[in-house]
Write an enzyme that holds these catalytic residues in place. Sequence first.
Site, mmCIF file in Angstrom:
data_model
loop_
_atom_site.group_PDB
_atom_site.id
_atom_site.type_symbol
_atom_site.label_atom_id
_atom_site.label_comp_id
_atom_site.label_asym_id
_atom_site.label_seq_id
_atom_site.Cartn_x
_atom_site.Cartn_y
_atom_site.Cartn_z
ATOM 1 N N ASP A 22 0.782 -1.253 0.000
ATOM 2 C CA ASP A 22 0.000 0.000 0.000
ATOM 3 C C ASP A 22 0.811 1.299 0.000
ATOM 4 O O ASP A 22 1.807 1.419 0.721
ATOM 5 C CB ASP A 22 -0.863 0.100 1.257
ATOM 6 C CG ASP A 22 -1.600 -1.149 1.609
ATOM 7 O OD1 ASP A 22 -1.550 -2.109 0.840
ATOM 8 O OD2 ASP A 22 -2.222 -1.162 2.679
ATOM 9 N N GLU A 201 -10.371 -2.393 4.514
ATOM 10 C CA GLU A 201 -9.025 -1.865 4.744
ATOM 11 C C GLU A 201 -8.893 -0.480 4.100
ATOM 12 O O GLU A 201 -9.639 -0.136 3.188
ATOM 13 C CB GLU A 201 -7.973 -2.787 4.099
ATOM 14 C CG GLU A 201 -8.041 -4.233 4.587
ATOM 15 C CD GLU A 201 -6.960 -5.143 3.990
ATOM 16 O OE1 GLU A 201 -6.384 -5.917 4.768
ATOM 17 O OE2 GLU A 201 -6.700 -5.094 2.772
HETATM 18 C C1 FRU Z 1 -3.879 -3.617 2.781
HETATM 19 C C2 FRU Z 1 -3.232 -4.057 4.079
HETATM 20 C C3 FRU Z 1 -3.573 -3.072 5.171
HETATM 21 C C4 FRU Z 1 -2.446 -3.262 6.139
HETATM 22 C C5 FRU Z 1 -1.279 -3.506 5.222
HETATM 23 C C6 FRU Z 1 -0.249 -4.441 5.768
HETATM 24 O O1 FRU Z 1 -3.236 -4.082 1.650
HETATM 25 O O2 FRU Z 1 -3.638 -5.359 4.398
HETATM 26 O O3 FRU Z 1 -4.852 -3.267 5.730
HETATM 27 O O4 FRU Z 1 -2.255 -2.145 6.965
HETATM 28 O O5 FRU Z 1 -1.817 -4.021 4.020
HETATM 29 O O6 FRU Z 1 0.871 -4.472 4.967
#
Ligand code: FRU
Length: 490
Positions: A22, A201
């Site tokens: 992300d 998320e």
């Molecule tokens: C989304 C996610 C988020 C989390 C991160 C962990 O892709 O699962 O919810 O904070 O990636 O790397």
Amino acid sequence: QYYTETYRPQFHFSPEANWMNDPNGMVYFEGEYHLFYQYHPNGTTWGPMHWGHAISTDLVHWEHLPIALKPDEHGMIFSGSAVVDWNDTSGFFNGQSGLVAMFTHADTYPGSERPRQRQSIAYSKDNGRTWVTYEGNPVISDESITDFRDPKVFWHKETKKWVMILASGQTVRLYTSKNLKEWEFASEFGDGHGSHEGVWECPDLFELPVDGYSNQKKWVLFLSIGDDPSFEEGSRTQYFIGEFNGETFTNDHKPETTLWIDKGRDNYAGVSWSDIPNEDGRRIYLGWMSNWRYANITPTKEWRSAMTIPRVLTLKTMKEGVRLVQQPVQELQKIREKSIHIMNQTIVPSENIISNVKGNTLEIIVEFEFGTAAEFGLKVCKSNLEETVIGYDVTQQRLFIDRTNSGKSDFNESFVGKHEGELSPYDNNKVKLHLFVDWSSVEAFGNNGELVLTDLIFPDQNSKDLELYAVGGNVKVNTLEIHMLKSIWR
Ligand code: FRU
């Protein structure tokens, strides 16, 4: 030999080496766009999460900076956001301005395997170059909720408070604060609304004018949905449109309405930049150009994953209601190198009028006017063995990317496929496509961004042919521009 590895994006952001997911902490401050990102510095698959860091002055060229945040006594550093604390509400900056990041600390409950996710803050007095984690961390914890993460903070001027939106199981929670350290629960949204085909998320919440009228605004809520094996799409991002009063978000749509930001498979966890100056006025975002279904096993070696190009978000009234529109940032025009312009040509099934044009870092803008063809479009990254098709189905009124025969795909059985979305013609018989083709991706913007499809592809580096095609009849090309794009790294 820099950035020339197989499949390496030439004008999309990717980390120098190793794993990225992300985008995080996107904020503009003192002439720099900051892009932090979920980063595993010791491997090319997901692992203990850090915040990698890059900056840009133009949203096109990026400079890699050292890791900004690394795991500490509270755990790994998951996704989150950053804001400019202009008036030193936090007291971190001796009355000056500075950057405050809010993110999820992820570890496990002492003596158990159960994940624990709590929200923390860090601040930087030197334009994001170094960060101090706050001694009072974590600042929000709720032991009853397992998936509790990805805080996105913004300043709400009407109530003069910071607002934070957080994913919580399959809802979002909103909190408010005066100083970024003490947070008060305000409301919860999402139960029964939109898609629940996976864990929620990476939320975002921001206001946008409708049809460009500053006195007619709506709030947009972005929400990414994790990969659930029972749904073929894998991870993807939905959005809601509604009202927000500083505490509560109200959905304008019926709860069962689900809106997607992208009909391709590879645009996830996107959120917008904070603190873009008023005189600019744009709401700019980018997403992680992958899908949790296969993100860890895509066929790259030295690094894994890239971001989409930065895109400007607006709202437009269409026949089905107000909808999100996305357009590439105009700054990308700077990397146009050689251009080809064609006007008023009729495309027939037997002839490819661009057979002499080659390239695999391209921007293509084309207006088609319907003729007798049932389907038409472009084939890119093409050779005798493979091709990626960006086409329009006239009877179904659908734009699609077909990556069935686009190159390497054996790493995951759900990778091959055709992805599509509805796109009504304008003036009754015209469709406009704006395409960005890089060494391992295609982004297709239909009718000035009313529909967007983003797909990864893994073609051979020598598959550089292009084709304008029509099936079952002819189609007119009113205008066509093909721009060869320069690498942003050399
Ligand atoms: C989304 C996610 C988020 C989390 C991160 C962990 O892709 O699962 O919810 O904070 O990636 O790397």
